[in-house]
Design a protein around this motif. Structure first.
Motif, PDB file in Angstrom:
ATOM      1  N   LEU A 142       0.672  -1.234   0.066  1.00 37.34           N
ATOM      2  CA  LEU A 142       0.113   0.016  -0.084  1.00 37.34           C
ATOM      3  C   LEU A 142       0.695   1.173   0.041  1.00 37.34           C
ATOM      4  O   LEU A 142       0.242   2.370  -0.118  1.00 37.34           O
ATOM      5  CB  LEU A 142      -0.947   0.011   0.995  1.00 37.34           C
ATOM      6  N   ASN A 143       1.913   1.192   0.492  1.00 31.97           N
ATOM      7  CA  ASN A 143       2.982   2.313   0.407  1.00 31.97           C
ATOM      8  C   ASN A 143       4.298   2.309  -0.489  1.00 31.97           C
ATOM      9  O   ASN A 143       4.842   0.963  -0.332  1.00 31.97           O
ATOM     10  CB  ASN A 143       3.347   2.616   1.754  1.00 31.97           C
ATOM     11  N   PRO A 144       4.749   2.850  -1.648  1.00 28.82           N
ATOM     12  CA  PRO A 144       5.750   2.672  -2.194  1.00 28.82           C
ATOM     13  C   PRO A 144       7.077   2.671  -1.183  1.00 28.82           C
ATOM     14  O   PRO A 144       8.419   2.194  -1.929  1.00 28.82           O
ATOM     15  CB  PRO A 144       5.867   3.660  -3.136  1.00 28.82           C
ATOM     16  N   TRP A 145       7.114   3.075  -0.098  1.00 28.16           N
ATOM     17  CA  TRP A 145       8.419   3.181   0.469  1.00 28.16           C
ATOM     18  C   TRP A 145       8.517   2.335   1.767  1.00 28.16           C
ATOM     19  O   TRP A 145       9.621   1.691   1.903  1.00 28.16           O
ATOM     20  CB  TRP A 145       8.476   4.451   1.220  1.00 28.16           C
ATOM     21  N   SER A 146       7.422   2.186   2.377  1.00 23.77           N
ATOM     22  CA  SER A 146       7.452   0.904   3.644  1.00 23.77           C
ATOM     23  C   SER A 146       5.979   0.376   3.751  1.00 23.77           C
ATOM     24  O   SER A 146       5.019   0.712   2.970  1.00 23.77           O
ATOM     25  CB  SER A 146       7.846   2.057   4.823  1.00 23.77           C
ATOM     26  N   SER A 147       6.066  -0.607   4.623  1.00 29.99           N
ATOM     27  CA  SER A 147       4.883  -1.527   4.857  1.00 29.99           C
ATOM     28  C   SER A 147       3.843  -0.613   5.816  1.00 29.99           C
ATOM     29  O   SER A 147       4.245   0.249   6.554  1.00 29.99           O
ATOM     30  CB  SER A 147       5.266  -2.690   5.571  1.00 29.99           C
ATOM     31  N   ARG A 148       3.020  -0.860   5.345  1.00 32.96           N
ATOM     32  CA  ARG A 148       1.397  -0.076   6.084  1.00 32.96           C
ATOM     33  C   ARG A 148       0.833  -1.039   6.962  1.00 32.96           C
ATOM     34  O   ARG A 148       0.054  -0.917   7.659  1.00 32.96           O
ATOM     35  CB  ARG A 148       0.544   0.219   5.253  1.00 32.96           C
ATOM     36  N   CYS A 149       1.403  -2.304   7.158  1.00 36.76           N
ATOM     37  CA  CYS A 149       0.731  -3.280   8.231  1.00 36.76           C
ATOM     38  C   CYS A 149       0.785  -2.966   9.630  1.00 36.76           C
ATOM     39  O   CYS A 149      -0.359  -3.267  10.209  1.00 36.76           O
ATOM     40  CB  CYS A 149       1.607  -4.778   8.076  1.00 36.76           C
ATOM     41  N   ASP A 150       1.814  -2.463  10.142  1.00 34.76           N
ATOM     42  CA  ASP A 150       1.813  -2.004  11.678  1.00 34.76           C
ATOM     43  C   ASP A 150       0.691  -0.895  11.700  1.00 34.76           C
ATOM     44  O   ASP A 150      -0.016  -0.997  12.671  1.00 34.76           O
ATOM     45  CB  ASP A 150       2.996  -1.430  12.094  1.00 34.76           C
ATOM     46  N   ALA A 151       0.488   0.110  10.949  1.00 31.80           N
ATOM     47  CA  ALA A 151      -0.298   1.253  10.893  1.00 31.80           C
ATOM     48  C   ALA A 151      -1.932   0.751  10.915  1.00 31.80           C
ATOM     49  O   ALA A 151      -2.819   1.222  11.348  1.00 31.80           O
ATOM     50  CB  ALA A 151      -0.312   2.232   9.670  1.00 31.80           C
ATOM     51  N   LEU A 152      -2.339  -0.678  10.064  1.00 27.09           N
ATOM     52  CA  LEU A 152      -3.370  -0.891   9.905  1.00 27.09           C
ATOM     53  C   LEU A 152      -3.656  -2.229  10.997  1.00 27.09           C
ATOM     54  O   LEU A 152      -4.961  -2.690  10.671  1.00 27.09           O
ATOM     55  CB  LEU A 152      -3.742  -1.564   8.553  1.00 27.09           C
ATOM     56  N   ALA A 153      -2.760  -2.418  11.755  1.00 29.15           N
ATOM     57  CA  ALA A 153      -3.116  -3.533  12.703  1.00 29.15           C
ATOM     58  C   ALA A 153      -4.077  -3.015  13.662  1.00 29.15           C
ATOM     59  O   ALA A 153      -4.709  -2.027  13.828  1.00 29.15           O
ATOM     60  CB  ALA A 153      -1.883  -3.924  13.305  1.00 29.15           C
ATOM     61  N   ASN A 154      -4.485  -4.095  14.535  1.00 24.59           N
ATOM     62  CA  ASN A 154      -5.798  -3.883  15.782  1.00 24.59           C
ATOM     63  C   ASN A 154      -6.926  -3.256  15.247  1.00 24.59           C
ATOM     64  O   ASN A 154      -7.277  -2.165  15.532  1.00 24.59           O
ATOM     65  CB  ASN A 154      -5.014  -3.010  16.754  1.00 24.59           C
ATOM     66  N   ASP A 155      -7.335  -3.693  13.996  1.00 24.51           N
ATOM     67  CA  ASP A 155      -8.620  -3.436  13.496  1.00 24.51           C
ATOM     68  C   ASP A 155      -8.465  -1.938  12.846  1.00 24.51           C
ATOM     69  O   ASP A 155      -9.358  -1.214  13.185  1.00 24.51           O
ATOM     70  CB  ASP A 155      -9.970  -3.354  14.252  1.00 24.51           C
ATOM     71  N   GLY A 156      -7.445  -1.471  12.470  1.00 28.54           N
ATOM     72  CA  GLY A 156      -6.974  -0.271  12.014  1.00 28.54           C
ATOM     73  C   GLY A 156      -6.701   0.993  12.976  1.00 28.54           C
ATOM     74  O   GLY A 156      -6.311   1.910  12.389  1.00 28.54           O
ATOM     75  N   PHE A 157      -6.660   0.577  14.225  1.00 30.77           N
ATOM     76  CA  PHE A 157      -6.029   1.562  15.166  1.00 30.77           C
ATOM     77  C   PHE A 157      -4.550   1.601  15.449  1.00 30.77           C
ATOM     78  O   PHE A 157      -4.267   2.233  16.118  1.00 30.77           O
ATOM     79  CB  PHE A 157      -6.571   1.049  16.621  1.00 30.77           C
ATOM     80  N   GLY A 158      -3.780   0.559  14.763  1.00 35.93           N
ATOM     81  CA  GLY A 158      -2.383   0.751  14.865  1.00 35.93           C
ATOM     82  C   GLY A 158      -1.827  -0.153  15.906  1.00 35.93           C
ATOM     83  O   GLY A 158      -2.475  -0.707  16.988  1.00 35.93           O
ATOM     84  N   GLN A 159      -0.590   0.213  16.282  1.00 44.82           N
ATOM     85  CA  GLN A 159       0.199  -0.388  17.453  1.00 44.82           C
ATOM     86  C   GLN A 159      -0.185   0.455  18.610  1.00 44.82           C
ATOM     87  O   GLN A 159      -0.476   1.574  18.736  1.00 44.82           O
ATOM     88  CB  GLN A 159       1.724  -0.152  17.184  1.00 44.82           C
ATOM     89  N   GLN A 160      -0.275  -0.346  19.592  1.00 46.21           N
ATOM     90  CA  GLN A 160      -0.395   0.060  21.135  1.00 46.21           C
ATOM     91  C   GLN A 160       0.595   1.003  21.182  1.00 46.21           C
ATOM     92  O   GLN A 160       1.848   0.828  20.997  1.00 46.21           O
ATOM     93  CB  GLN A 160      -0.142  -1.046  22.182  1.00 46.21           C
ATOM     94  N   ALA A 161       0.158   2.078  21.681  1.00 50.68           N
ATOM     95  CA  ALA A 161       0.928   3.351  22.104  1.00 50.68           C
ATOM     96  C   ALA A 161       2.022   3.165  23.199  1.00 50.68           C
ATOM     97  O   ALA A 161       1.976   2.611  24.246  1.00 50.68           O
ATOM     98  CB  ALA A 161       0.309   4.595  22.561  1.00 50.68           C
ATOM     99  N   ALA A 162       3.352   3.526  22.626  1.00 54.63           N
ATOM    100  CA  ALA A 162       4.629   3.105  23.578  1.00 54.63           C
ATOM    101  C   ALA A 162       4.840   4.622  24.165  1.00 54.63           C
ATOM    102  O   ALA A 162       4.714   5.491  23.443  1.00 54.63           O
ATOM    103  CB  ALA A 162       5.659   2.715  22.709  1.00 54.63           C
ATOM    104  N   GLY A 163       5.306   4.621  25.257  1.00 52.85           N
ATOM    105  CA  GLY A 163       5.990   5.742  25.875  1.00 52.85           C
ATOM    106  C   GLY A 163       4.831   6.536  26.823  1.00 52.85           C
ATOM    107  O   GLY A 163       5.304   7.565  26.991  1.00 52.85           O
ATOM    108  N   VAL A 164       3.743   6.056  26.902  1.00 54.77           N
ATOM    109  CA  VAL A 164       2.660   6.901  27.413  1.00 54.77           C
ATOM    110  C   VAL A 164       2.577   6.531  28.727  1.00 54.77           C
ATOM    111  O   VAL A 164       1.663   7.311  29.408  1.00 54.77           O
ATOM    112  CB  VAL A 164       1.335   6.886  26.530  1.00 54.77           C
ATOM    113  N   SER A 165       3.082   5.521  29.153  1.00 55.19           N
ATOM    114  CA  SER A 165       3.091   5.416  30.631  1.00 55.19           C
ATOM    115  C   SER A 165       3.869   6.419  31.489  1.00 55.19           C
ATOM    116  O   SER A 165       4.971   7.061  31.202  1.00 55.19           O
ATOM    117  CB  SER A 165       3.832   3.739  31.112  1.00 55.19           C
ATOM    118  N   GLY A 166       3.154   6.966  32.541  1.00 54.71           N
ATOM    119  CA  GLY A 166       3.701   8.025  33.121  1.00 54.71           C
ATOM    120  C   GLY A 166       2.967   9.468  32.708  1.00 54.71           C
ATOM    121  O   GLY A 166       3.270  10.578  33.306  1.00 54.71           O
TER     122      GLY A 166
END
Length: 515
Positions: A142-166
């Motif tokens: 879907l993207n000429p430069w990189s995979s879009r699979c991570d962005a479309l994971a979890n029913d389209g919501f993407g990857q679990q947010a990292a670094g928001v703890s705290g």
């Protein structure tokens, strides 16, 4: 044409000789009008003028009776009967709903609450998978430069947010994702198949949803040397399929709607050499209501819906907890700006904002996105907005930008410089009075030296508190719930959008609104 009233025509200059009646004759004569024989027997009807008056009255009655059977036409409106029977009367048992092909579950049963579907029911078309779910399955392409699979994971919501703890409360960390701004097609489709007012019988439907992933389909063809035909291929296939359906043929698309997960200008190519696809201009698209993250304010069929952000509450409790958190948050920064300059633009307005912000280090905080991707959100942006009273929101690559929603969800007050950034876009989702939740400073004033800090310092603490409270009040309408069934009692952005579409179609049926 004679006036449609019960009054006799104006009298002539000649005086009419009044007949003489004995006392009580008026009552007897009034009651006798129920009988034609008695009517003809009255002496005063032997006068020619009386017959003329009676004839005129008879003609007016005929006109009134005739006009009642003729539909009225006025400025493009006409009255017509609904095309389908009342769906509430047609559905009395739970509706069995088949999920999209990408869902592992075979089916789900949703109970129909007739009281909650007063504006009608929605039928979801079962499009060929090449027009939706196969695009996700082929996310690597879907993207000429990189995979879009991570962005479309979890029913389209993407990857679990990292670094928001705290940064956010611990119990709300699971509700945060790094969600891509172009995934509303997936989010709406997943929610629509579980919607409480979905019907599997097209004859019971008052609205028809087309689950075509228009943004994902065109995304891979927007760059490099792809042809106009490449960019239009999927949309043409969708329209060919939909136009063959009897429901579309019956209404010519007036009761159909679609989610297009990019800005409207990505689908408005006027010539083969221009950017984007020509999907919106293709035959068959004219009457379809389109839900887009940026609309054309002068196109009735474009409806602006909020950009997806990182917060996806799982329950009413998540929403209430978050509202309390942002309301009580200490905000030491007066205003902030997150973004990058546009060096290719002459007199780039973002550069002016960055200079003003850096010139006020004790009042303004910058998150410079140059050289990094801030599009899907970062903990640095989230924390900056949580710490700020105001956030600067210039236009993005187009008139709108996702950042305005990131800002408001964090409880900060947006400062806008183009009215089309928000005020002409999201009328179903934002307060009707822009001054109640935002600050507007015309960009030309800023270019001519107006100090943003001085403008913002002109607001009292009470005025700021009221604006922030209005922003917090509207947070539920700006987020997309994590659960495919939605929240318990609170309506999120999806619910507001679907309610708005059904209400619009109900008004169109009531008034016969067409052109």
């Amino acid at each position: 044409m004679l006036p449609l009233t019960n009054s006799p025509p104006p009298e002539s200059t000649a005086k009419i000789k009044k007949p003489k009646f004995a006392p009580g004759d008026f009552i007897r004569r009034k009651n006798s009008f129920s009988s034609l024989t008695s009517l003809l027997s009255h002496a005063y009807l032997s006068q020619p003028r009386s017959w003329i008056l009676l004839l005129l009255l008879f003609i007016q009655i005929l006109l009134l009776l005739t006009l009642r059977s003729v539909p009225f036409h006025f400025h493009g409106f006409h009255r017509r009967l609904p095309a389908s029977p009342n769906p509430a009367a047609a559905v009395s048992e739970p509706v069995v709903i088949t999920t999209p092909r990408s869902d592992s579950a075979a089916a789900a049963v949703v109970a129909v609450d007739e009281n909650r579907c007063g504006n009608g029911y929605v039928y979801v078309y079962d499009l060929p998978s090449s027009l939706n779910t196969e695009l996700i399955e082929n996310c690597e392409k879907l993207n000429p430069w990189s995979s879009r699979c991570d962005a479309l994971a979890n029913d389209g919501f993407g990857q679990q947010a990292a670094g928001v703890s705290g940064v956010v409360p611990d119990d709300l960390v699971p509700a945060w994702f790094w969600t891509d701004q172009f995934v509303s097609e997936i989010v709406f489709h997943n929610r629509m198949v579980k919607h409480k007012c979905r019907t599997t019988e097209p004859g019971n439907a008052t609205a028809f949803y087309i689950p075509f992933y228009a943004g994902l389909a065109v995304g891979r063809f927007l760059w490099q040397n792809f042809s106009a035909k490449d960019r239009d291929r999927h949309c043409e296939a969708m329209l060919s399929w939909v136009q063959s359906q009897p429901q579309f043929q019956r209404s010519n698309g007036w009761d159909h709607f679609i989610t297009m997960g990019r800005i409207t200008w990505d689908f408005r190519r006027s010539s083969d050499q221009d950017w984007g696809s020509s999907c919106i201009y293709l035959p068959g698209m004219r009457n379809i209501t389109r839900l887009l993250i940026e609309r054309n304010p002068w196109d009735y069929f474009d409806v602006g819906v909020p950009y997806p952000t990182g917060f996806h509450p799982r329950s009413d409790a998540d929403v209430i907890r978050w509202q309390r958190f942002v309301r009580e948050r200490n905000r030491p920064t007066r205003f902030s700006f997150a973004g990058a300059t546009r060096r290719s633009f002459k007199n780039d307005f973002r550069g002016i904002l960055l200079r003003q912000c850096r010139d006020e280090p004790d009042a303004c905080r910058v998150v410079d996105c140059a050289g990094s991707r801030c599009g899907n959100g970062t903990s640095a942006i989230l924390e900056t907005f949580l710490d700020s009273e105001f956030c600067l929101q210039p236009r993005g690559d187009s008139f709108t930008r996702r950042s305005i929603f990131d800002c408001m969800i964090a409880g900060a007050i947006p400062v806008v410089f183009w009215r089309r950034t928000a005020y002409y876009q999201y009328e179903w989702f934002l307060p009707g009075d822009p001054k109640s939740y935002s600050v507007f400073i015309h960009r030309d004033d800023v270019k001519n030296g107006t100090s943003i800090r001085k403008v913002l310092d002109g607001y009292s603490r009470e005025e700021v508190r009221k604006m922030r409270e209005k922003v917090i009040e509207y947070i539920p309408k700006l987020v997309y719930a994590r659960n495919s069934d939605g929240l318990e009692t609170i309506k999120d952005a999806f619910d507001v959008a679907i309610d708005g579409v059904l209400r619009r179609f109900e008004e169109q049926r009531e008034w016969g609104y067409k052109w």
